[in-house]
Design a protein around this motif. Structure first.
Motif, PDB file in Angstrom:
ATOM      1  N   TYR A  99       0.789  -1.228   0.000  1.00  0.00           N
ATOM      2  CA  TYR A  99       0.000   0.000   0.000  1.00  0.00           C
ATOM      3  C   TYR A  99       0.823   1.282   0.000  1.00  0.00           C
ATOM      4  O   TYR A  99       0.372   2.309  -0.502  1.00  0.00           O
ATOM      5  CB  TYR A  99      -0.927   0.020   1.220  1.00  0.00           C
ATOM      6  N   PHE A 100       2.015   1.260   0.595  1.00  0.00           N
ATOM      7  CA  PHE A 100       2.690   2.536   0.839  1.00  0.00           C
ATOM      8  C   PHE A 100       4.105   2.643   0.284  1.00  0.00           C
ATOM      9  O   PHE A 100       4.780   3.637   0.523  1.00  0.00           O
ATOM     10  CB  PHE A 100       2.696   2.833   2.352  1.00  0.00           C
ATOM     11  N   LYS A 101       4.550   1.656  -0.485  1.00  0.00           N
ATOM     12  CA  LYS A 101       5.933   1.725  -0.993  1.00  0.00           C
ATOM     13  C   LYS A 101       6.073   2.707  -2.154  1.00  0.00           C
ATOM     14  O   LYS A 101       7.117   3.311  -2.357  1.00  0.00           O
ATOM     15  CB  LYS A 101       6.403   0.336  -1.420  1.00  0.00           C
ATOM     16  N   ARG A 102       5.018   2.889  -2.954  1.00  0.00           N
ATOM     17  CA  ARG A 102       5.070   3.757  -4.137  1.00  0.00           C
ATOM     18  C   ARG A 102       5.514   5.173  -3.766  1.00  0.00           C
ATOM     19  O   ARG A 102       5.229   5.649  -2.672  1.00  0.00           O
ATOM     20  CB  ARG A 102       3.714   3.759  -4.840  1.00  0.00           C
ATOM     21  N   LYS A 103       6.188   5.837  -4.691  1.00  0.00           N
ATOM     22  CA  LYS A 103       6.881   7.096  -4.383  1.00  0.00           C
ATOM     23  C   LYS A 103       5.982   8.329  -4.474  1.00  0.00           C
ATOM     24  O   LYS A 103       6.361   9.353  -5.032  1.00  0.00           O
ATOM     25  CB  LYS A 103       8.078   7.265  -5.324  1.00  0.00           C
ATOM     26  N   ALA A 104       4.785   8.222  -3.957  1.00  0.00           N
ATOM     27  CA  ALA A 104       3.866   9.364  -3.937  1.00  0.00           C
ATOM     28  C   ALA A 104       2.824   9.113  -2.860  1.00  0.00           C
ATOM     29  O   ALA A 104       2.782   8.024  -2.276  1.00  0.00           O
ATOM     30  CB  ALA A 104       3.207   9.562  -5.301  1.00  0.00           C
ATOM     31  N   THR A 105       1.992  10.098  -2.606  1.00  0.00           N
ATOM     32  CA  THR A 105       1.013   9.955  -1.527  1.00  0.00           C
ATOM     33  C   THR A 105      -0.306   9.357  -2.023  1.00  0.00           C
ATOM     34  O   THR A 105      -0.606   8.201  -1.735  1.00  0.00           O
ATOM     35  CB  THR A 105       0.759  11.312  -0.850  1.00  0.00           C
ATOM     36  N   PHE A 106      -1.092  10.132  -2.778  1.00  0.00           N
ATOM     37  CA  PHE A 106      -2.445   9.696  -3.108  1.00  0.00           C
ATOM     38  C   PHE A 106      -2.676   9.422  -4.594  1.00  0.00           C
ATOM     39  O   PHE A 106      -3.663   8.794  -4.958  1.00  0.00           O
ATOM     40  CB  PHE A 106      -3.460  10.764  -2.684  1.00  0.00           C
ATOM     41  N   ALA A 107      -1.800   9.930  -5.466  1.00  0.00           N
ATOM     42  CA  ALA A 107      -2.047   9.863  -6.904  1.00  0.00           C
ATOM     43  C   ALA A 107      -0.745   9.607  -7.655  1.00  0.00           C
ATOM     44  O   ALA A 107       0.346   9.885  -7.143  1.00  0.00           O
ATOM     45  CB  ALA A 107      -2.679  11.171  -7.396  1.00  0.00           C
ATOM     46  N   ASP A 108      -0.870   9.074  -8.884  1.00  0.00           N
ATOM     47  CA  ASP A 108       0.316   8.808  -9.691  1.00  0.00           C
ATOM     48  C   ASP A 108       0.827  10.096 -10.340  1.00  0.00           C
ATOM     49  O   ASP A 108       0.288  11.181 -10.109  1.00  0.00           O
ATOM     50  CB  ASP A 108       0.038   7.719 -10.734  1.00  0.00           C
ATOM     51  N   GLU A 109       1.862   9.976 -11.164  1.00  0.00           N
ATOM     52  CA  GLU A 109       2.489  11.179 -11.746  1.00  0.00           C
ATOM     53  C   GLU A 109       1.566  11.897 -12.722  1.00  0.00           C
ATOM     54  O   GLU A 109       1.793  13.058 -13.051  1.00  0.00           O
ATOM     55  CB  GLU A 109       3.802  10.802 -12.433  1.00  0.00           C
ATOM     56  N   GLU A 110       0.506  11.224 -13.159  1.00  0.00           N
ATOM     57  CA  GLU A 110      -0.490  11.869 -14.019  1.00  0.00           C
ATOM     58  C   GLU A 110      -1.581  12.549 -13.202  1.00  0.00           C
ATOM     59  O   GLU A 110      -2.492  13.159 -13.760  1.00  0.00           O
ATOM     60  CB  GLU A 110      -1.137  10.829 -14.954  1.00  0.00           C
TER      61      GLU A 110
END
Length: 268
Positions: A99-110
């Motif tokens: 759930y939390f490893k991705r390099k952002a908080t709530f949304a993707d780079e788009e």
């Protein structure tokens, strides 16, 4: 507020994330109570864009290791901790690789919301409560900030309603201006119902947009703070007609006295 115990549960806190209304108030309010001699803890998610080395996060092995069930799936809970420099304030981080490893908080780079934000919110709520239980630390008040923390009041009033530890605990939710426009996963209501929460208690989640998620949270809170000048008129009206004690928006130079007095109206 000396020796009163307040648990702050927030989706964002400075200095770990960028400054905005939620992250700044999630630092300023606990600091204020800490300065008054209150006992505080802060919980937030451990997003992948938080620099663990710079902020000296470390895993707390004795608190980690349990699994939380989200929508019938076992998800491992990892607890990390850090201290805000110069303030002697401890911050606990709820972590999970899925759930939390991705390099952002709530949304993707788009700018598109993550499709599992609803499950992240459920995991965060359960992770906070399970960790506080392990700490055996009884809060007088739980103060919730940010929409990703909005499931906590719901789970406290249903899933954890028989926990003696929290029998006297009051829940305050701070409401901020709208931070996303899309809906969360339309299956969100069923994922919360899976945990024994009755449909009528969370019917707002049938359309899980920002406002409805906050409405569900407000209905399960003991009191509400309007924490932004930018709360929509419809959500403001909902708060005013909810029957819950509420604090109108207080400016930066007035919030300390207003929040302290509001806490005291809750029997502290």
């Amino acid at each position: 507020m000396k020796d009163k115990r307040i648990l702050y549960v927030s989706s964002e806190v400075v200095p770990y994330l960028a400054e905005n209304e939620v992250s700044l108030m999630s630092y300023d309010v606990p600091k204020m109570i800490n300065d008054q001699g209150g006992q505080i803890r802060i919980f937030m998610p451990r997003y992948g864009n938080i620099n663990e080395r710079r902020h000296q996060l470390h895993e707390v092995i004795r608190l980690s290791g349990m699994n939380l069930v989200v929508n019938d799936l076992d998800m491992p809970l990892i607890i990390k901790v850090a201290s805000i420099p110069k303030e002697r304030i401890q911050v606990y981080f709820i972590d999970n690789d899925e759930y939390f490893k991705r390099k952002a908080t709530f949304a993707d780079e788009e700018g598109v919301l993550y499709p599992d934000n609803d499950e992240r919110a459920i995991f965060f709520a359960k992770g906070v409560v399970e960790t506080v239980k392990k700490l055996n630390w009884v809060p007088d008040i739980i103060h919730v900030h940010g929409w990703l923390a909005a499931m906590l009041p719901i789970y406290m009033k249903h899933y954890y309603k028989n926990e003696a530890l929290f029998s006297e605990t009051k829940i305050v939710t701070s409401v901020y201006g709208q931070s996303f426009d899309e809906n969360l996963d339309l299956e969100m209501i069923n994922k919360v119902k899976f945990d024994g929460v009755p449909h009528e208690a969370i019917s707002d989640l049938e359309i899980p947009n920002y406002e409805n998620v906050l409405k569900a949270s407000i209905l399960h809170s003991d009191a509400v703070i309007i924490a932004s000048e930018n709360v929509s008129p419809s959500l403001t009206k909902f708060i005013e007609s909810s029957g819950k004690p509420f604090l109108p928006f207080a400016t930066k130079d007035a919030f300390a006295e207003a929040y302290t007095n509001f806490y005291k109206t809750m029997g502290l």
